[in-house]
Design a protein around this motif. Structure first.
Motif, PDB file in Angstrom:
ATOM      1  N   ALA A  51     116.885 130.290  54.206  1.00  0.00           N
ATOM      2  CA  ALA A  51     115.716 130.358  55.086  1.00  0.00           C
ATOM      3  C   ALA A  51     114.450 129.953  54.337  1.00  0.00           C
ATOM      4  CB  ALA A  51     115.564 131.780  55.626  1.00  0.00           C
ATOM      5  N   VAL A  52     114.285 130.507  53.139  1.00  0.00           N
ATOM      6  CA  VAL A  52     113.084 130.185  52.357  1.00  0.00           C
ATOM      7  C   VAL A  52     113.004 128.683  52.125  1.00  0.00           C
ATOM      8  CG1 VAL A  52     112.078 130.383  50.050  1.00  0.00           C
ATOM      9  CG2 VAL A  52     112.835 132.425  51.251  1.00  0.00           C
ATOM     10  N   GLY A  53     114.142 128.112  51.727  1.00  0.00           N
ATOM     11  CA  GLY A  53     114.144 126.677  51.452  1.00  0.00           C
ATOM     12  C   GLY A  53     113.889 125.841  52.681  1.00  0.00           C
ATOM     13  N   SER A  54     114.253 126.377  53.840  1.00  0.00           N
ATOM     14  CA  SER A  54     114.030 125.625  55.067  1.00  0.00           C
ATOM     15  C   SER A  54     112.651 125.891  55.652  1.00  0.00           C
ATOM     16  CB  SER A  54     115.090 126.011  56.116  1.00  0.00           C
ATOM     17  OG  SER A  54     116.368 125.935  55.561  1.00  0.00           O
ATOM     18  N   GLY A  55     111.849 126.633  54.944  1.00  0.00           N
ATOM     19  CA  GLY A  55     110.509 126.922  55.441  1.00  0.00           C
ATOM     20  C   GLY A  55     110.482 128.012  56.492  1.00  0.00           C
ATOM     21  N   ALA A  56     111.597 128.746  56.606  1.00  0.00           N
ATOM     22  CA  ALA A  56     111.650 129.781  57.640  1.00  0.00           C
ATOM     23  C   ALA A  56     111.366 131.141  57.030  1.00  0.00           C
ATOM     24  CB  ALA A  56     113.025 129.776  58.291  1.00  0.00           C
ATOM     25  N   TYR A  57     110.136 131.351  56.603  1.00  0.00           N
ATOM     26  CA  TYR A  57     109.813 132.593  55.902  1.00  0.00           C
ATOM     27  C   TYR A  57     109.934 133.800  56.809  1.00  0.00           C
ATOM     28  CZ  TYR A  57     108.211 129.446  52.288  1.00  0.00           C
ATOM     29  OH  TYR A  57     108.174 128.470  51.331  1.00  0.00           O
ATOM     30  N   VAL A  58     109.500 133.640  58.043  1.00  0.00           N
ATOM     31  CA  VAL A  58     109.613 134.761  58.979  1.00  0.00           C
ATOM     32  C   VAL A  58     111.068 135.141  59.155  1.00  0.00           C
ATOM     33  CG1 VAL A  58     109.196 135.516  61.331  1.00  0.00           C
ATOM     34  CG2 VAL A  58     107.514 134.097  60.168  1.00  0.00           C
ATOM     35  N   ALA A  59     111.921 134.127  59.318  1.00  0.00           N
ATOM     36  CA  ALA A  59     113.348 134.391  59.474  1.00  0.00           C
ATOM     37  C   ALA A  59     113.906 135.065  58.235  1.00  0.00           C
ATOM     38  CB  ALA A  59     114.084 133.086  59.753  1.00  0.00           C
ATOM     39  N   ALA A  60     113.436 134.634  57.064  1.00  0.00           N
ATOM     40  CA  ALA A  60     113.931 135.247  55.830  1.00  0.00           C
ATOM     41  C   ALA A  60     113.592 136.729  55.797  1.00  0.00           C
ATOM     42  CB  ALA A  60     113.321 134.536  54.622  1.00  0.00           C
ATOM     43  N   ILE A  61     112.353 137.053  56.124  1.00  0.00           N
ATOM     44  CA  ILE A  61     111.948 138.462  56.114  1.00  0.00           C
ATOM     45  C   ILE A  61     112.692 139.222  57.208  1.00  0.00           C
ATOM     46  CG2 ILE A  61     110.005 140.051  56.332  1.00  0.00           C
ATOM     47  CD1 ILE A  61     109.855 138.416  53.841  1.00  0.00           C
TER      48      ILE A  61
END
Lengths: 107, 521, 637
Positions: free
Chosen positions: C325-335
């Motif tokens: 997720a972080v690598g895909s720019g999905a920070y919200v999803a990561a959290i």
């Protein structure tokens, strides 16, 4: 008459005598093994030097040479006292020892 | 007007002179004491060391935080015709080393039992203290050399007379090795004074006068610096001149090891700063890459060698090589953060490694062995002892929250701007530190204790009382290092200004407006 | 409440200090209750701060509280300061919330252990460190917490230190983490050099303004990522996590599932502007490592027989998803996934602890079976956790995993495919675990002899202190997905909340194929989850198909054993060589100098014969030589 004139001792004669005496003494120290004889040779060397001093003092007219002789004689006397004392005490412990036998300070 | 001229008027009480003379007098009195009244002898020794400690703490309170120059200067002429004077002074760099020395000795006197011949033991210890104090406080080259050499003799006797199985070899090696370096330094000192005479007009060995007044040619400065640096490099110890240290540390009695690690090694790093960089900044800058490389090699090499040691004390000794490598790295990075970190680390290492040696000494007292293979499962039978060891060990590893981290971090972050790749490699030393210390801890403390180890006695009150100041300092300096750093920094800044003045080295200042590569990527 | 920000880490610290001094006096269970109360207190304060922030408009949800100047040297001016913003408070809430539940659980689990107080001593210290990590206003305070959690992890993994395996596992965890810590330090130094400060505000601002960019940003991001790989157990530094299962189960739940291991994801999210301005291949690398780790660990989990090891590899795998997720720019999803994962993974671990407790410390799943009848609450909650992690709607795990895969697809379909396969495997191995433990035939009757002292051995349900947290976590695993439902923008609560922190770095996927077809992807995800479950039921439930559990998977692709062999073999030999060189070569040179001097001396001493006449001859020769020299020099005799 001229023979007597040629036989007048010059300073050189004294210096040569001094040198010869010194040489005999030096060789004696190096060659003889008996400590007492070595000591006598050292005395011989000292006296040879005394002779040279006196001869040169007369030749150069400087009294300093003759006063030096007194110094040397005093030192020689002191040295004899101490040195003979040491040699006698060593010889008493080890009679018949030569200079070569006394090698306690071998490194 | 240079910052290094004596800026504060000499205090009414010549505390610096007292700091040197009190242990000296104590040594003499202890030596003269009667053999039949050992408790009096011990009392005399204790009183003089405690008095010294008290004075050093007073010094800490009297120190002016914002002044980067030498304070509380004591200057009297001694051998006038050669320009040698009794010139003592303290600044931010030496302040904490003086306090550390003062505080360490009474703790060592109380905490370490020599087992035999206590009177000469205590006398030598006090003489050692006098020598170390003098070395840290001297501002005259010959006076410094005198005290530097005085340090060697008691240490030789302490190791040789009260040490372990190979003590004579270790003591002799220590003495000769250090002396060779000092001999070269003596040549350097004399040459420096003679060459300075041309610039100053008169022969003097006064450090400040020579530093401020003389102007050495670059090549001359480099030779002279080399002469000084060799002596300090042996003392630090800098790779590859370090092999005296494992033997000396291992074979020394506990008190000897604590003092050796705590204070003696710092003479080297302190000397590099006070005499190397201060007197010959151009040469120091010119040779910095060599020192940086040797320092980093020392960090890694020391750590690797430590990992494979089977003797617990030797392991701690090699860890000292590694830790001092960090300090030298910081010294030759020439930034404020790096050098301040290095100075702080000198004190931190003294406290944590000193405590480690105390603990190892306690292990030896109980089990009569230093071999790791013979120790096992000690945490189960002596958990408080294990906890103390753990705290000290974590400080040595450099865990944040404890003192070791702050110094190490400052060195690394400060050196990053001027010695980037050295830091990248040297920082891997933190991984190795965790490896060798934790592995040793596991083998010694974890696991199930066997019969020989299950009678390991728990920490006694007296031992705990001696360890407590160490642990308190470890925690305090880790949580709140600001007071210490505030006092160190002005002197470091002054030194760096001088380096910038005399060389074309530019000390980088981190630019808050940023100067990264803009517009890329 | 914002002024009481400092209270949040202070309470667990106080708990630590009180137990340090009075631990033995307090004993069981007071020490445990004190510790739990402290963490619960932190949660209450955190909730208060949360509401305070919520009351502020979005731009003002950023509060710094500085306690004192910590390291002020040169241009480095670091304070011990806390930052309360949406990200940190989210972290604090679930750390303290789940933390207090696990503390409560531990009072039951650690019952009877002679070192009961010491356990809670370490546990409170851990919570303190974790809070410092997430609340830090700058990288240095975070690093303090970062190393602190590593140290506490070491203490807790080797808690039963008389066991060699536990001691070794603790050391392995610490040293491996230290490798990552080197990376964090490099990242810090680079950031300081470029931005002139270590504070997040300064660094992120510098990135947003373009002061840090390109090479520097990439280097910072990758160095911090190395640290994250260590702390969050990604390839190649994950090897410590499976071994960390040696620690008591509450430790595994708290540290190695819910909190410490998420620190890496947190760090990357914190510095998302830096990642954003780095070269594009940097986040791609992060995503690839994440998804590769996820897949790798999932394959290993399929063949594990220890109930905790399955969950350990599962954690590594799920963390991989977070980095994807972080690598895909999905920070919200990561959290989002971090939080839901914390819920269900903690639940699963605590549940497994309950099973272990009820099975009298048996951990091999092959010796379990049909436990749902004897441990109904454990079984029920565990099943909820299973459904959550398998990705079955409407449980929490489904929503968060789906969000991640959505962004992954938008970045690259390949990432999506690998992620989906991993999701399939996840459903598969988790179902396997549930069947082996709770269903099928009871294989624990053979245990009666080993546990004979209890008479007839019968697994039993755990006490209330243990099943209450299970129930709470189960409830959260059910409803947790409501934080961020994909159906409408209005339901994106988490995204709106985290917006000010991640807006610079968050990928904008509106308009991509993935976004437009997200309901298709949603459907595929459901199908995949159900297929995984079905396949596992076929193999392990109905036994219609033979199980595929090759040894290479059970041994983790031989990766860990390869490293151990290297360290014990060539690694150790090279270290030995260094020690040998130091002793023989370097020190040998020193001793050699001594030897040379002694030898030379022995030659020179031959001149000292002790015979006077030799000395006299020497004097004579010397005089002659001097005379010759003077004569030649022209001094007239």
């Amino acid at each position: 008459m001229s023979l007597l004139a040629a036989a007048t001792p010059t300073t050189t004669w004294y210096l040569v005598l001094g040198a010869v005496l010194f040489g005999i003494g030096a060789v004696g120290v190096l060659v003889r093994r008996n400590p007492l004889v070595m000591f006598m040779c050292i005395e011989l060397m000292l006296n040879a030097v005394n002779l040279s001093f006196v001869a040169l003092a007369k030749r150069l007219g400087d009294i300093g040479g003759q006063t030096t002789v007194f110094f040397v004689m005093v030192v020689a006397a002191a040295e004899v006292v101490v040195g003979l004392g040491i040699i006698v005490s060593i010889m008493r412990r080890r009679p018949g020892a030569t200079a070569d036998d006394i090698a306690q300070l071998k490194g | 007007m240079s910052l290094f001229a004596a800026s504060a008027p000499a205090a009414p009480f010549p505390v610096l002179t007292a700091l040197v003379l009190v242990p000296l007098i104590g040594a003499v009195l202890t030596a003269l004491g009667s053999r039949h009244r050992p408790e009096i002898t011990k009392l005399v020794a204790l009183v003089s060391s405690v008095a010294t400690a008290g004075m050093s703490v007073w010094l800490l309170a009297e120190f002016d935080t914002h002044d980067g120059g030498f304070q509380l200067v004591s200057q009297h002429s001694w051998i006038d015709s050669w320009g040698i004077g009794w010139h003592l002074g303290v600044d931010g760099i030496s302040l904490f080393l003086v306090v550390l020395t003062g505080v360490l000795f009474p703790l060592v006197i109380v905490g370490c039992d020599p087992h035999h011949d206590e009177k000469p033991y205590l006398a030598w210890l006090l003489l050692l203290e006098a020598g170390v104090m003098g070395s840290f406080l001297s501002l005259d080259l010959v006076l410094f050399f005198l005290f530097f050499e005085i340090v060697l003799v008691p240490m030789y006797f302490l190791i040789g007379g009260w040490g372990y199985d190979q003590r004579v070899y270790a003591a002799t090696k220590f003495f000769l090795y250090t002396m060779v370096g000092s001999a070269l330094m003596l040549v350097g000192i004399v040459t420096t004074a003679l060459l300075a005479r041309d610039d100053l007009g008169r022969l003097t060995f006064d450090l400040v006068e020579i530093a401020e007044g003389s102007d050495f040619a670059a090549s001359t400065g480099r030779w002279l610096f080399f002469a000084f640096a060799i002596a300090f490099a042996v003392k630090v110890p800098l790779f590859p001149l370090h092999t005296w240290l494992p033997d000396a540390h291992t074979q020394a009695p506990t008190a000897g090891s604590v003092i050796l690690a705590g204070v003696l090694l710092k003479l080297g790093t302190y000397g590099l700063l006070r005499f190397g960089v201060y007197l010959f900044p151009e040469a120091a800058v010119w040779s910095r890459e060599v020192f940086l490389t040797l320092a980093v090699i020392g960090i890694i090499w020391g750590a690797i060698a430590a990992t494979m040691q089977s003797d617990l004390k030797r392991l701690v000794a090699y860890s000292s090589v590694a830790h001092l490598g960090f300090i030298v790295l910081g010294t030759f990075a020439f930034t404020s953060e790096a050098i301040s970190g290095g100075v702080m680390q000198m004190v931190n290492h003294g406290v944590s490694t000193g405590a480690l040696f105390l603990l190892v000494g306690m292990i030896y007292e109980r089990r009569h062995t230093r071999q790791i293979a013979e120790l096992k499962g000690l945490q189960k039978v002596a958990p408080i002892f294990a906890a103390a060891f753990m705290v000290v060990m974590l400080s040595s590893i450099g865990v944040p929250g404890l003192n070791g981290f702050v110094g190490e971090f400052l060195v690394l972050i400060g050196s990053f701007s001027t010695a980037r790749w050295w830091v990248v490699i040297g920082a891997t030393g933190v991984i190795l530190a965790a490896l060798y210390l934790l592995w040793a801890y596991q083998r010694v403390f974890h696991g199930e204790p066997d019969e020989a180890n299950s009678s390991f006695r728990e920490l006694r009150l007296r031992e705990g009382a001696v360890l407590f100041p160490f642990i308190a300092l470890i925690v305090f300096c880790g949580v709140y290092p600001k007071p210490m750093l505030d006092r160190i920094e002005p002197s470091v800044k002054a030194l760096l200004e001088r380096v910038e003045e005399k060389t074309d080295f530019v000390v980088p200042v981190s630019d808050h407006t940023g100067h990264g590569e803009g517009g890329e990527g | 409440m914002l002024d009481l920000l400092w209270l949040i880490p202070a309470l667990p610290l106080a708990g630590f200090l009180i137990i340090l001094v009075f631990g033995r006096l307090l004993g069981e269970p007071k020490a445990g209750h004190l510790a739990t109360a402290m963490v619960a207190g932190s949660f209450v304060v955190a909730a208060g701060v949360f509401f305070d922030l919520l009351n502020n408009p979005e731009e003002e949800r950023h509060h710094v509280q500085s306690l004192f100047s910590w390291v002020p040297v040169g241009s480095l001016k670091v304070d011990l300061a806390f930052l309360a913003d949406p990200l940190s408070i989210t972290m604090v809430l679930f750390v303290t919330g789940i933390g207090s539940l696990i503390h409560l659980y531990a009072t039951g689990y650690m019952h009877g252990d002679p070192k009961f107080s010491k356990f809670f001593l370490y546990l409170n210290l851990f919570v303190f460190s974790m809070l410092m990590l997430v609340m830090g206003e700058n990288l240095l305070v975070t690093f303090l917490g970062w190393e602190g959690v590593g140290t506490c992890s070491y203490f807790l993994i080797s808690f039963w230190h008389t066991r060699e395996s536990a001691a070794t596992a603790g050391k392995k965890a610490f040293v491996t983490n230290r490798v990552g810590d080197w990376g964090v330090m490099m990242g810090m130094f680079l950031a300081f050099g470029a931005a002139g400060t270590l504070s997040y505000e300064g660094i992120n601002h510098a990135a947003e303004e373009g002061i840090i960019s390109g090479v520097t940003a990439t280097a910072i991001a990758l160095m911090l990522f190395i640290g994250a790989c260590g702390k969050s157990a990604q390839l190649p530094l994950y090897i410590w996590l499976p071994d960390a299962m040696e620690g008591p189960t509450p430790v595994s739940a708290l540290i190695h599932a819910a909190t410490m291991v998420t620190a890496g994801v947190f760090l990357m999210t914190r510095v998302n502007p830096v990642i954003e301005v780095a070269y594009d291949w940097a986040p791609t690398l992060i995503a690839i490592v994440g998804v590769a780790t996820a897949f790798f660990a999932a394959t290993i989990a399929v063949a594990q027989n220890d109930i905790k090891k399955v969950l350990a590899y599962s954690t590594v795998s799920q963390l991989g998803f977070m980095f994807l997720a972080v690598g895909s720019g999905a920070y919200v999803a990561a959290i989002f996934h971090m939080v839901t994962h914390a819920f269900f993974k903690a639940l699963l671990f605590l549940g497994s602890g309950s099973v272990i407790h009820g099975m009298h410390h048996e951990q091999d799943m092959r010796k379990m079976g049909a436990l749902r009848l004897l441990m109904p609450i454990t079984a029920f909650t565990f099943i909820i956790g299973w459904l959550a992690i398998a990705g079955v709607p409407p449980f929490a795990g489904f929503w968060s995993k789906d969000e991640i895969l959505l962004y992954a697809f938008a970045k690259s379909p390949i990432l999506y495919v690998v992620g989906m396969i991993t999701a399939l495997l996840t459903a598969y191995y988790m179902t396997r675990q549930v069947i082996m433990v709770f269903f099928g035939e009871a294989r624990w009757h053979d245990q009666s002899e080993e546990h004979g002292a209890h008479g007839d051995f019968k697994p039993h349900e755990s006490p209330a202190a243990m099943w209450i947290p299970l129930v709470v976590l189960a409830g959260l695993s059910v409803v947790g997905g409501a934080m961020q439902l994909p159906f409408s923008k209005d339901l994106h609560f988490l995204e709106k909340w985290l917006h000010p922190v991640v807006e610079f770095g968050e990928a904008k996927i509106k308009g991509t194929w993935a976004y437009d077809n997200k309901y298709v992807l949603l459907g595929i995800a459901v199908v995949v989850a159900l297929s995984g479950i079905a396949a596992s039921v076929l193999v392990y439930g109905k036994k219609k198909v033979a199980a595929i559990e090759p040894k290479v998977l059970a041994d983790g692709w031989h990766y860990d054993s390869a490293i151990s062999n290297f360290m014990g073999g060539p690694g150790r030999k090279s270290f030995d060589a260094v020690a040998w060189t130091d002793r023989v070569v370097v020190d040998g040179a020193v001793n050699g100098v001594g030897r040379v001097v002694r030898t030379a001396g022995s030659y020179v001493r031959r001149a000292q014969t002790g015979a006077v006449r030799n000395y006299a001859a020497g004097i004579g020769l010397g005089v002659v030589a001097l005379l010759v020299w003077f004569f030649l020099r022209g001094v007239v005799l």
